[in-house]
Design a protein around this motif. Structure first.
Motif, PDB file in Angstrom:
ATOM      1  N   ASN A 148      41.354 -53.826  16.028  1.00  0.00           N
ATOM      2  CA  ASN A 148      42.635 -53.227  16.418  1.00  0.00           C
ATOM      3  C   ASN A 148      43.402 -54.229  17.262  1.00  0.00           C
ATOM      4  O   ASN A 148      42.966 -54.587  18.362  1.00  0.00           O
ATOM      5  CB  ASN A 148      42.408 -51.930  17.205  1.00  0.00           C
ATOM      6  N   VAL A 149      44.533 -54.701  16.746  1.00  0.00           N
ATOM      7  CA  VAL A 149      45.320 -55.726  17.433  1.00  0.00           C
ATOM      8  C   VAL A 149      46.629 -55.176  17.994  1.00  0.00           C
ATOM      9  O   VAL A 149      47.425 -55.922  18.556  1.00  0.00           O
ATOM     10  CB  VAL A 149      45.623 -56.913  16.496  1.00  0.00           C
ATOM     11  N   SER A 150      46.860 -53.873  17.822  1.00  0.00           N
ATOM     12  CA  SER A 150      48.138 -53.301  18.250  1.00  0.00           C
ATOM     13  C   SER A 150      47.997 -52.373  19.450  1.00  0.00           C
ATOM     14  O   SER A 150      48.968 -51.758  19.881  1.00  0.00           O
ATOM     15  CB  SER A 150      48.780 -52.522  17.093  1.00  0.00           C
ATOM     16  N   GLY A 151      46.800 -52.274  19.998  1.00  0.00           N
ATOM     17  CA  GLY A 151      46.616 -51.494  21.212  1.00  0.00           C
ATOM     18  C   GLY A 151      47.012 -52.299  22.428  1.00  0.00           C
ATOM     19  O   GLY A 151      47.420 -53.462  22.331  1.00  0.00           O
ATOM     20  N   THR A 152      46.900 -51.706  23.605  1.00  0.00           N
ATOM     21  CA  THR A 152      47.162 -52.451  24.837  1.00  0.00           C
ATOM     22  C   THR A 152      46.228 -53.646  24.935  1.00  0.00           C
ATOM     23  O   THR A 152      46.603 -54.715  25.403  1.00  0.00           O
ATOM     24  CB  THR A 152      46.977 -51.534  26.057  1.00  0.00           C
ATOM     25  N   GLU A 153      44.988 -53.465  24.503  1.00  0.00           N
ATOM     26  CA  GLU A 153      44.009 -54.544  24.445  1.00  0.00           C
ATOM     27  C   GLU A 153      43.451 -54.615  23.018  1.00  0.00           C
ATOM     28  O   GLU A 153      43.383 -53.606  22.321  1.00  0.00           O
ATOM     29  CB  GLU A 153      42.856 -54.289  25.416  1.00  0.00           C
ATOM     30  N   PHE A 154      43.018 -55.801  22.592  1.00  0.00           N
ATOM     31  CA  PHE A 154      42.331 -55.938  21.321  1.00  0.00           C
ATOM     32  C   PHE A 154      40.960 -55.265  21.433  1.00  0.00           C
ATOM     33  O   PHE A 154      40.267 -55.405  22.442  1.00  0.00           O
ATOM     34  CB  PHE A 154      42.112 -57.412  20.968  1.00  0.00           C
ATOM     35  N   THR A 155      40.562 -54.540  20.386  1.00  0.00           N
ATOM     36  CA  THR A 155      39.231 -53.937  20.353  1.00  0.00           C
ATOM     37  C   THR A 155      38.582 -54.218  19.008  1.00  0.00           C
ATOM     38  O   THR A 155      39.275 -54.403  17.997  1.00  0.00           O
ATOM     39  CB  THR A 155      39.285 -52.413  20.578  1.00  0.00           C
ATOM     40  N   VAL A 156      37.250 -54.257  19.004  1.00  0.00           N
ATOM     41  CA  VAL A 156      36.517 -54.550  17.773  1.00  0.00           C
ATOM     42  C   VAL A 156      35.347 -53.581  17.633  1.00  0.00           C
ATOM     43  O   VAL A 156      34.860 -53.013  18.609  1.00  0.00           O
ATOM     44  CB  VAL A 156      35.974 -55.994  17.763  1.00  0.00           C
ATOM     45  N   ASN A 157      34.901 -53.408  16.399  1.00  0.00           N
ATOM     46  CA  ASN A 157      33.686 -52.647  16.122  1.00  0.00           C
ATOM     47  C   ASN A 157      33.085 -53.170  14.835  1.00  0.00           C
ATOM     48  O   ASN A 157      33.741 -53.887  14.065  1.00  0.00           O
ATOM     49  CB  ASN A 157      33.965 -51.135  16.054  1.00  0.00           C
ATOM     50  N   ALA A 158      31.827 -52.821  14.590  1.00  0.00           N
ATOM     51  CA  ALA A 158      31.141 -53.282  13.379  1.00  0.00           C
ATOM     52  C   ALA A 158      30.201 -52.184  12.891  1.00  0.00           C
ATOM     53  O   ALA A 158      29.627 -51.436  13.684  1.00  0.00           O
ATOM     54  CB  ALA A 158      30.388 -54.574  13.643  1.00  0.00           C
ATOM     55  N   PHE A 159      30.042 -52.135  11.571  1.00  0.00           N
ATOM     56  CA  PHE A 159      29.287 -51.056  10.945  1.00  0.00           C
ATOM     57  C   PHE A 159      28.461 -51.612   9.787  1.00  0.00           C
ATOM     58  O   PHE A 159      28.968 -52.374   8.955  1.00  0.00           O
ATOM     59  CB  PHE A 159      30.284 -50.005  10.441  1.00  0.00           C
ATOM     60  N   SER A 160      27.176 -51.257   9.760  1.00  0.00           N
ATOM     61  CA  SER A 160      26.307 -51.682   8.662  1.00  0.00           C
ATOM     62  C   SER A 160      26.442 -50.689   7.521  1.00  0.00           C
ATOM     63  O   SER A 160      26.119 -49.502   7.664  1.00  0.00           O
ATOM     64  CB  SER A 160      24.847 -51.745   9.121  1.00  0.00           C
ATOM     65  N   LYS A 161      26.906 -51.148   6.384  1.00  0.00           N
ATOM     66  CA  LYS A 161      27.097 -50.254   5.254  1.00  0.00           C
ATOM     67  C   LYS A 161      25.772 -49.870   4.616  1.00  0.00           C
ATOM     68  O   LYS A 161      25.648 -48.811   3.999  1.00  0.00           O
ATOM     69  CB  LYS A 161      28.014 -50.906   4.217  1.00  0.00           C
ATOM     70  N   GLY A 162      24.755 -50.724   4.807  1.00  0.00           N
ATOM     71  CA  GLY A 162      23.457 -50.440   4.229  1.00  0.00           C
ATOM     72  C   GLY A 162      22.670 -49.396   5.010  1.00  0.00           C
ATOM     73  O   GLY A 162      22.020 -48.530   4.437  1.00  0.00           O
TER      74      GLY A 162
END
Length: 601
Positions: A570-584
């Motif tokens: 997410n680059v449009s929030g007050t701060e950049f945020t990231v997350n990650a998800f294992s599809k397997g």
């Protein structure tokens, strides 16, 4: 604004506490969730801290952003008390014999303005020329602010639960690294670390817009849908911070804001007037720049009094009716100047090339008339007006009909009158009745109504650095690398958003990849910014690293289990945020984003 109660979703939080941490002044606002209000506008239930009133013009409910540490770097005082103790060293300091080795920090927020030079090794220079790490200066300042707030709340209500939504304001023109340093200092200071408490950063011009929407925009009293286009001009002590908005109120009473042009501004704050005054004294007293620095080093307490107290107090009261102001010079500074030049103050002022500066022997000060005062303001006013014009000439900003001035420097009648003269009658130019409080109170309102800001404009293209199969007819031959019997193209700029693209604030950009090797447990992805939408490779001159995303606990290579990973950015929030998800494995992975340099050591 909206008719829904602002306490919705507050849970067991007892207080919303905002800190407007400005270059020149700091303010506090508190909203108690026990006091329920049905509106979002100029809310009388938002309490601002009267115990910090420093008695200065233009900053009525703020204290100076000034930190004083002793010779060992231990906390001594913050705010007006820091200035007073520094001036009255023999009576006020715990170690008066070490007064010259004390650290007095002013204007230190400006160290976070230029992201190119930010690192965790950043040092900040004190009035005596000595330096301490930036994280120490910011953390000790915020820790003292927090303790003052909690102590007052404890005295007022007793048994304070400390389940607080902390809110910290930051300029919209700051990048991710500056915001991260501020968040890390706030966390180290204890903001949002108690059980049940949280910390949120809020963009200053957006907060001001929320607070002033009733006072300035007048959208709540009309029937049907109402739309207003305006430019928030936040003039602070250190920076000019602007945001162009479209504010819509639906017929159902819902209000939302969309950014119509990327945040814009620069280092055009009220302190430029102080810098111009220093230049005037340098010329008036026939000193070299080295000589003036020697004055600051030898007599830091006296110099601070001249600039931070006497002149700072006077400049906000200046308007077109002002005839003169007098700035008192301490005896040690007068003695230095007269010894260095061999001339008296009267002789120096009589020899000065301008005839609108005099020496007042009775008050022992420099007397400036209006034309001289105006010349001190002119450079920064011209920069501010030019920056506003630069925004307004953008095609997407032609719809703007109103300029809303907020921030401490907007208290200056001289600045306001010049901006109004430059843009009236084509545009309506107004300022809040309390410019210094607009950001502060608006920060509380923002935290209560987080979904009001619907979209923001990107000031850079943003993507990640990737590798892909090498295509001879398309890719640059110099980027070809071989691995595992295959040819790849390295340093590819995989772009997610373009410059000035409007991106929803709740939009998370998705990207899928498979770890390069079967035993890979950690993956690092470079987040890249570009000043040119046409960039193809991350090593082009227009590209730069924003930060690095680290994903840990990648799924192990097991039969029948996909190792594919989906990341969200997410680059449009007050701060950049990231997350990650294992599809397997259908499990969330540990992911973090670090935007401060020297992070890899």
């Amino acid at each position: 604004m909206a008719e829904s109660s602002p306490v919705n979703g507050t849970g067991d939080i007892t207080h919303y506490i905002a800190i407007d941490f400005g270059t020149s002044g700091c303010g506090i606002a508190v909203w108690n969730t026990k006091i329920r209000s049905s509106s979002m506008g100029d809310d009388p239930d938002i309490y601002t801290n009267p115990k910090w009133v420093p008695g200065t013009k233009g900053t009525a409910v703020k204290c100076p952003t000034v930190l004083l540490l002793d010779h060992n770097g231990e906390f001594e005082a913050f705010g007006l008390k820091a200035l007073q103790n520094y001036q009255n060293s023999k009576r006020s300091l715990r170690h008066p014999k070490e007064a010259d080795n004390y650290y007095l920090f002013t204007r230190f927020k400006m160290y976070l303005y230029n992201e190119k030079h930010l690192s965790r090794n950043l040092m900040i220079k004190a009035a005596n020329g000595k330096e301490l790490p930036a994280h120490v200066v910011f953390t000790k300042s915020l820790k003292e602010i927090k303790e003052v707030i909690l102590q007052q709340l404890e005295e007022q209500i007793g048994g304070f639960t400390k389940k607080v939504q902390w809110i910290l304001t930051v300029p919209a023109i700051w990048g991710p690294a500056s915001k991260q340093i501020m968040r890390e200092a706030a966390t180290e200071a204890g903001l949002g670390v108690e059980d049940g408490s949280t910390l949120e950063l809020v963009l200053e011009p957006e907060a001001a817009a929320l607070y002033c929407q009733r006072e300035i925009l007048n959208v709540e009293a009309k029937d049907g849908e109402v739309t207003s286009h305006y430019l928030v001009v936040d003039c602070g002590g250190g920076t000019l911070d602007m945001a162009a908005h479209k504010l819509t109120k639906t017929k159902d009473g819902e209000v939302f804001i969309e950014e119509i042009h990327q945040a814009h501004g620069g280092p055009y704050g009220g302190f430029i007037v102080n810098d111009e005054f220093e230049k005037l004294l340098e010329n008036l007293f026939q000193l070299s720049h080295t000589d003036l620095n020697e004055v600051k080093q030898k007599y830091p307490r006296q110099w601070t009094k001249v600039i931070q107290e006497d002149f700072e107090l006077s400049k906000y009261s200046v308007d077109s009716s002002t005839q003169t102001i007098t700035v008192i010079l301490p005896g040690k500074i007068r003695g230095f100047v007269e010894s260095k030049t061999g001339k008296t103050m009267e002789e120096l002022t009589s020899e000065y090339k301008r005839h609108d500066v005099e020496w007042d022997d009775e008050d022992e000060g420099v007397v400036l008339n209006f034309s001289t005062i105006n010349s001190l303001f002119s450079p920064v006013i011209a920069q501010i007006i030019m920056a506003i014009k630069d925004v307004l000439q953008k095609p997407e900003c032609h719809c703007i009909k109103k300029i809303l001035m907020v921030g401490g420097f907007s208290e200056s009648n001289l600045l306001f009158s010049e901006v109004k003269k430059a843009f009236s009658p084509t545009l309506t130019v107004e300022k809040s009745s309390t410019p210094s409080l607009s950001v502060l109170k608006g920060a509380v309102i923002f935290a209560l109504h987080k979904n009001i800001i619907k979209s923001r404009k990107m000031h850079q293209a943003i993507g990640i650095e990737t590798w892909d199969d090498f295509i001879p007819s398309f890719h640059d031959e110099s980027k070809k690398v071989s691995a595992g019997g295959k040819d790849f193209c390295k340093n590819i700029f995989t772009k997610f958003v373009e410059i000035n693209e409007s991106v929803s604030t709740n939009n998370s950009i998705k990207y899928e990849f498979t770890p390069a090797t079967e035993d890979q447990g950690t993956c690092k992805i470079r987040i890249i910014g570009s000043r040119d939408d046409r960039a193809l490779y991350t090593d082009e001159n227009c590209c730069y690293e924003i930060g690095q995303m680290t994903i840990e606990d990648l799924p192990k290579s097991e039969s029948g289990v996909s190792r594919e990973v989906e990341i969200g950015l997410n680059v449009s929030g007050t701060e950049f945020t990231v997350n990650a998800f294992s599809k397997g494995t259908s499990k969330e992975l540990r992911a973090k984003l670090d935007c401060v340099k020297d992070r890899y050591s």
